[in-house]
Design a protein around this motif. Structure first.
Motif, PDB file in Angstrom:
ATOM      1  N   ARG A   7     -31.207  51.014 -16.257  1.00 52.92           N
ATOM      2  CA  ARG A   7     -30.721  49.625 -16.215  1.00 52.92           C
ATOM      3  C   ARG A   7     -31.801  48.697 -15.682  1.00 52.92           C
ATOM      4  NH1 ARG A   7     -25.787  51.920 -14.065  1.00 52.92           N
ATOM      5  NH2 ARG A   7     -26.472  51.311 -11.971  1.00 52.92           N
ATOM      6  N   ALA A   8     -32.531  49.150 -14.665  1.00 62.03           N
ATOM      7  CA  ALA A   8     -33.540  48.296 -14.041  1.00 62.03           C
ATOM      8  C   ALA A   8     -34.664  47.962 -15.028  1.00 62.03           C
ATOM      9  CB  ALA A   8     -34.108  48.977 -12.805  1.00 62.03           C
ATOM     10  N   LYS A   9     -35.084  48.932 -15.818  1.00 56.32           N
ATOM     11  CA  LYS A   9     -36.159  48.658 -16.775  1.00 56.32           C
ATOM     12  C   LYS A   9     -35.674  47.788 -17.923  1.00 56.32           C
ATOM     13  CE  LYS A   9     -39.092  52.584 -15.643  1.00 56.32           C
ATOM     14  NZ  LYS A   9     -39.717  53.857 -16.082  1.00 56.32           N
ATOM     15  N   ARG A  10     -34.424  47.966 -18.310  1.00 52.25           N
ATOM     16  CA  ARG A  10     -33.877  47.057 -19.330  1.00 52.25           C
ATOM     17  C   ARG A  10     -33.812  45.636 -18.790  1.00 52.25           C
ATOM     18  NH1 ARG A  10     -28.406  48.721 -20.778  1.00 52.25           N
ATOM     19  NH2 ARG A  10     -28.517  50.366 -19.246  1.00 52.25           N
ATOM     20  N   ARG A  11     -33.415  45.503 -17.525  1.00 51.50           N
ATOM     21  CA  ARG A  11     -33.357  44.175 -16.921  1.00 51.50           C
ATOM     22  C   ARG A  11     -34.750  43.562 -16.838  1.00 51.50           C
ATOM     23  NH1 ARG A  11     -31.398  39.968 -17.357  1.00 51.50           N
ATOM     24  NH2 ARG A  11     -29.459  41.168 -17.604  1.00 51.50           N
ATOM     25  N   MET A  12     -35.758  44.358 -16.507  1.00 48.16           N
ATOM     26  CA  MET A  12     -37.127  43.858 -16.456  1.00 48.16           C
ATOM     27  C   MET A  12     -37.553  43.334 -17.821  1.00 48.16           C
ATOM     28  SD  MET A  12     -40.418  44.747 -17.547  1.00 48.16           S
ATOM     29  CE  MET A  12     -40.393  46.529 -17.753  1.00 48.16           C
ATOM     30  N   ILE A  13     -37.236  44.082 -18.879  1.00 49.97           N
ATOM     31  CA  ILE A  13     -37.610  43.657 -20.230  1.00 49.97           C
ATOM     32  C   ILE A  13     -36.930  42.338 -20.577  1.00 49.97           C
ATOM     33  CG2 ILE A  13     -37.343  44.250 -22.670  1.00 49.97           C
ATOM     34  CD1 ILE A  13     -37.754  47.206 -21.811  1.00 49.97           C
ATOM     35  N   LEU A  14     -35.648  42.223 -20.243  1.00 51.05           N
ATOM     36  CA  LEU A  14     -34.932  40.978 -20.528  1.00 51.05           C
ATOM     37  C   LEU A  14     -35.497  39.817 -19.717  1.00 51.05           C
ATOM     38  CD1 LEU A  14     -31.273  42.312 -20.780  1.00 51.05           C
ATOM     39  CD2 LEU A  14     -32.577  41.233 -22.610  1.00 51.05           C
ATOM     40  N   ASN A  15     -35.875  40.092 -18.466  1.00 54.82           N
ATOM     41  CA  ASN A  15     -36.493  39.032 -17.641  1.00 54.82           C
ATOM     42  C   ASN A  15     -37.780  38.537 -18.297  1.00 54.82           C
ATOM     43  OD1 ASN A  15     -34.437  39.401 -15.820  1.00 54.82           O
ATOM     44  ND2 ASN A  15     -35.703  40.396 -14.253  1.00 54.82           N
ATOM     45  N   TRP A  16     -38.586  39.469 -18.796  1.00 52.79           N
ATOM     46  CA  TRP A  16     -39.849  39.069 -19.427  1.00 52.79           C
ATOM     47  C   TRP A  16     -39.590  38.302 -20.720  1.00 52.79           C
ATOM     48  CZ3 TRP A  16     -42.185  40.754 -24.111  1.00 52.79           C
ATOM     49  CH2 TRP A  16     -43.504  40.321 -24.292  1.00 52.79           C
ATOM     50  N   LEU A  17     -38.623  38.778 -21.527  1.00 46.85           N
ATOM     51  CA  LEU A  17     -38.325  38.090 -22.789  1.00 46.85           C
ATOM     52  C   LEU A  17     -37.787  36.682 -22.561  1.00 46.85           C
ATOM     53  CD1 LEU A  17     -36.664  41.040 -24.758  1.00 46.85           C
ATOM     54  CD2 LEU A  17     -38.842  39.922 -25.325  1.00 46.85           C
ATOM     55  N   ALA A  18     -37.250  36.435 -21.375  1.00 47.81           N
ATOM     56  CA  ALA A  18     -36.703  35.110 -21.077  1.00 47.81           C
ATOM     57  C   ALA A  18     -37.769  34.124 -20.602  1.00 47.81           C
ATOM     58  CB  ALA A  18     -35.604  35.229 -20.014  1.00 47.81           C
ATOM     59  N   LEU A  19     -38.957  34.615 -20.268  1.00 47.90           N
ATOM     60  CA  LEU A  19     -40.022  33.729 -19.803  1.00 47.90           C
ATOM     61  C   LEU A  19     -40.569  32.922 -20.987  1.00 47.90           C
ATOM     62  CD1 LEU A  19     -41.901  36.192 -17.422  1.00 47.90           C
ATOM     63  CD2 LEU A  19     -40.345  34.325 -16.780  1.00 47.90           C
ATOM     64  N   PRO A  20     -40.783  31.625 -20.808  1.00 46.78           N
ATOM     65  CA  PRO A  20     -41.179  30.788 -21.954  1.00 46.78           C
ATOM     66  C   PRO A  20     -42.515  31.176 -22.578  1.00 46.78           C
ATOM     67  CG  PRO A  20     -41.305  29.570 -19.881  1.00 46.78           C
ATOM     68  CD  PRO A  20     -40.602  30.843 -19.576  1.00 46.78           C
ATOM     69  N   ASP A  21     -43.478  31.651 -21.761  1.00 46.08           N
ATOM     70  CA  ASP A  21     -44.804  31.923 -22.313  1.00 46.08           C
ATOM     71  C   ASP A  21     -45.066  33.408 -22.533  1.00 46.08           C
ATOM     72  OD1 ASP A  21     -44.714  32.504 -19.652  1.00 46.08           O
ATOM     73  OD2 ASP A  21     -46.722  31.726 -19.207  1.00 46.08           O
ATOM     74  N   LEU A  22     -44.106  34.277 -22.247  1.00 40.46           N
ATOM     75  CA  LEU A  22     -44.265  35.729 -22.400  1.00 40.46           C
ATOM     76  C   LEU A  22     -45.644  36.173 -21.894  1.00 40.46           C
ATOM     77  CD1 LEU A  22     -42.668  36.530 -25.898  1.00 40.46           C
ATOM     78  CD2 LEU A  22     -41.635  36.639 -23.629  1.00 40.46           C
ATOM     79  N   PRO A  23     -45.850  36.133 -20.573  1.00 40.93           N
ATOM     80  CA  PRO A  23     -47.179  36.410 -20.014  1.00 40.93           C
ATOM     81  C   PRO A  23     -47.726  37.770 -20.418  1.00 40.93           C
ATOM     82  CG  PRO A  23     -45.480  36.476 -18.316  1.00 40.93           C
ATOM     83  CD  PRO A  23     -44.832  35.902 -19.527  1.00 40.93           C
ATOM     84  N   VAL A  24     -49.043  37.783 -20.701  1.00 44.18           N
ATOM     85  CA  VAL A  24     -49.705  38.996 -21.163  1.00 44.18           C
ATOM     86  C   VAL A  24     -50.099  39.892 -20.009  1.00 44.18           C
ATOM     87  CG1 VAL A  24     -51.702  39.912 -22.407  1.00 44.18           C
ATOM     88  CG2 VAL A  24     -50.544  37.859 -23.239  1.00 44.18           C
ATOM     89  N   GLY A  25     -50.610  39.343 -18.923  1.00 44.93           N
ATOM     90  CA  GLY A  25     -51.040  40.147 -17.787  1.00 44.93           C
ATOM     91  C   GLY A  25     -52.434  40.702 -17.972  1.00 44.93           C
ATOM     92  N   THR A  26     -52.840  41.559 -17.053  1.00 40.37           N
ATOM     93  CA  THR A  26     -54.207  42.078 -17.036  1.00 40.37           C
ATOM     94  C   THR A  26     -54.290  43.548 -17.415  1.00 40.37           C
ATOM     95  OG1 THR A  26     -53.999  42.603 -14.683  1.00 40.37           O
ATOM     96  CG2 THR A  26     -54.872  40.430 -15.270  1.00 40.37           C
ATOM     97  N   GLY A  27     -53.185  44.264 -17.384  1.00 38.14           N
ATOM     98  CA  GLY A  27     -53.218  45.687 -17.676  1.00 38.14           C
ATOM     99  C   GLY A  27     -53.746  46.496 -16.517  1.00 38.14           C
ATOM    100  N   ARG A  28     -53.045  46.465 -15.395  1.00 35.64           N
ATOM    101  CA  ARG A  28     -53.497  47.215 -14.221  1.00 35.64           C
ATOM    102  C   ARG A  28     -53.529  48.713 -14.540  1.00 35.64           C
ATOM    103  NH1 ARG A  28     -48.481  44.938 -12.695  1.00 35.64           N
ATOM    104  NH2 ARG A  28     -46.741  46.417 -12.825  1.00 35.64           N
TER     105      ARG A  28
END
Length: 609
Positions: free
Chosen positions: A543-564
């Motif tokens: 559930r937590a990872k699904r929620r994380m994915i939904l949180n990211w999909l809701a961000l207006p710019d869909l941030p790419v990040g750096t790839g730690r």
């Protein structure tokens, strides 16, 4: 009451199970070492996980045709299928390290006659039980079979008077539910066949009463002897029966007798009949004489008659002669010889049955799993029985990381004694397993149920049906999730394992494709797990990872990040080498898995909490 009671509707036809097979090899979950060529070695790499009922028609409604006017009842000419206004149901395994509990999700069952709806209901998600890989009979190779039992709920009925049979079925049921059983057989995994991914199914729908288990029958449990290698020498699978009014034994043999083809032809094992044994000492393989070693019940089974399985759904009713006491004596299926009989299979020793209604679980760290446990003896509820959960130790099956570790993440509580109805609740506390399998989320845990004071081996549990749970790793949702750091590693795994997504919908490992299809992904990841549209289809994401994915999909710019940097998973050097088994159809991955598991099962320890 269950589908074994009357009124009952029997149907048969086909089913489709378009399963994906790239995910059958656990090593394909490692995105750092994934070999794209592995899809070419899978026999159905682009499987969609769709499950459909096809060409199904009502065969009979036992006891109803004789009633005045019943021959014209629309139920008797009804077709049975899934819903006409939703996508197909899905069939998926719990985990690549437990492939013996495929579950149906999002199935709706509808009975229609001349396009008019007679009844419709949602199939409560359930995994198959008593899967069987029959032995070879001479030159005859029966196909695997399995039984899905559940309930239909959210039922819609035709108005009263449209169908007398439907009206009687509605009157016999309570709680807004019906009992249903599907038995699948003759699945075709030959990619060159016109019936590829198609199999045959026989089904039964009957009444439901509150407090019944949803996924099995609380009755007389027939159990073959299975040796330490998992070999069932009886030639008959596990099956159940109920005694009705002390006058009839009703048994479900659909998943018990070996089946040769998609027409339901049953292997001829000679004259078979039921009887009652004088005591518990007489066991499978014993030679007995009628009137001395057993008392015959009813007539020999007509299982060799053409069309028997399809006409009856595999359900047989056997008369119990007057004054024959079966209340505390074991029942048996016997084979006739020239002058005597052989016990083919009998009830569990001492007549015990102890089973959990929900035996397959997906759990989050911190959850407490709960399932209702039913205990019976010779078909009657056993009050004040003390159920003892036994945790199974680590299992090594082929080239797989060991399961069941750490044991501290799966802690069963001692259940209270059974109540007057022979029921109690099993509770298991789940905590963070700590990513013991590296590239696969969570861990698999298994247990069996015993009864205090009874040797667990006398219960003759099906070794392919332990209570099994996938406990997900604990996961802290980041405040600002990004594509490269959080989402892409998950989506990359699904893109590798389920190439049909890339071919027909979206490349999950492609940032621009995900951006373009953001809306449909938000819809799918927000669906309830029982919805046929839910993502991931495999239901193997916390559930937590699904929620994380939904949180990211809701961000207006869909941030790419750096790839730690991520920790690179390494293969477990302790695992055993895969053992090829040429006695199993290579397209039957479940058969391969089951045999490998049974080879290791003898070394699995059972620990009481």
């Amino acid at each position: 009451m269950s589908y074994l009671d009357l009124p009952r509707v029997i149907f048969d036809g086909d089913f489709q199970a378009d399963v994906s097979t790239v995910n059958n090899d656990v090593r394909n979950f490692d995105i750092d070492t994934f070999d794209p060529g592995s899809a070419d070695r899978a026999w159905n790499p682009t499987g969609s996980a769709a499950f459909r009922l096809l060409n199904c028609r009502v065969r009979d409604a036992p006891g109803e045709r004789e009633e005045a006017g019943a021959k014209e009842d629309p139920v008797l000419t009804a077709v049975i299928a899934g819903s006409v206004d939703r996508v197909s149901a899905k069939i998926v395994d719990l985990d690549p390290q437990w492939q013996l509990s495929s579950a149906l999700w999002g199935l709706r069952v509808e009975l229609r006659a001349d396009e008019n709806l007679i009844l419709a209901g949602d199939f409560e998600p359930a995994s198959f039980r008593d899967i069987w890989f029959p032995p070879v009979f001479g030159t005859q190779r029966p196909r695997p079979t399995a039984r899905f039992q559940s309930v239909l709920h959210n039922i819609v009925w035709a108005r009263p008077g449209v169908s007398r049979i439907a009206d009687r079925l509605r009157e016999a049921s309570t709680g807004g539910k019906l009992s249903i059983r599907l038995m699948t057989f003759a699945f075709n995994g030959n990619v060159s066949s016109p019936r590829f991914t198609i199999g045959s199914v026989v089904g039964a729908i009957g009444p439901y009463r509150p407090d019944e288990p949803h996924t099995f029958v609380t009755g007389r449990r027939f159990a073959p002897i299975v040796d330490q290698n998992g070999t069932n020498s009886a030639g008959v699978n596990y099956f159940d029966g109920v005694v009705r009014s002390g006058k009839q034994l009703v048994v479900d043999l659909a998943n018990a007798l070996p089946i040769l083809d998609d027409k339901g032809t049953v292997v001829d094992q000679g004259e078979l009949r039921f009887g009652v044994l004088p005591d518990s000492a007489t066991d499978q393989g014993a030679t007995v004489v009628e009137g001395v070693g057993f008392t015959a019940l009813g007539d020999p089974l007509p299982y060799r008659d053409p069309g028997w399985l399809l006409d009856t759904g595999g359900i047989a009713t056997i008369a119990i002669p007057p004054r024959v006491d079966i209340a505390a004596r074991p029942l048996a299926l016997l084979r006739a010889n020239a002058a005597d009989h052989t016990v083919v299979v009998r009830e569990t020793l001492d007549g015990w049955l102890v089973r959990a209604d929900k035996h397959i679980h997906r759990a989050e760290s911190g959850d407490t799993l709960k399932t209702r446990v039913h205990v019976a003896r010779f078909g009657r509820p056993a009050p004040r029985a003390e159920v003892t959960p036994l945790l199974l130790g680590p299992a090594k099956v082929g080239p797989l990381p060991p399961t069941g570790t750490p044991a501290t993440a799966f802690t069963a509580e001692r259940p209270e004694r059974t109540d007057a109805d022979g029921q109690t609740t099993l509770r298991v506390r789940c905590s963070d397993p700590g990513t013991p399998r590296g590239y696969i989320d969570g861990q698999i845990y298994q247990m069996v149920l015993g009864i205090r004071g009874v040797d667990v081996d006398r219960l003759r549990h099906n070794p392919l049906e332990p209570i099994t749970a996938l406990v997900f790793d604990d996961y802290e949702i980041p405040a600002g999730p990004t594509w490269l750091d959080d989402v892409q590693p998950i989506f990359k795994q699904y893109a590798n394992l389920y190439p049909i997504m890339s071919e027909r919908l979206i490349r999950l490992d492609d940032y621009e494709a995900v951006r373009e299809h953001r809306a449909i992904l938000q819809f799918a990841f927000s669906r309830d797990i029982g919805d046929p549209n839910a993502m991931p289809v495999t239901r193997d994401l916390s559930r937590a990872k699904r929620r994380m994915i939904l949180n990211w999909l809701a961000l207006p710019d869909l941030p790419v990040g750096t790839g730690r940097p991520r920790p690179v998973s390494k293969p477990d050097t302790r695992v055993a080498e895969a053992v090829e088994d040429d006695t199993v159809d290579p397209t039957d991955s479940k058969g391969q898995f089951a045999r490998a598991y049974l080879r290791s099962a003898g070394a699995i320890e059972r620990t009481e909490p």
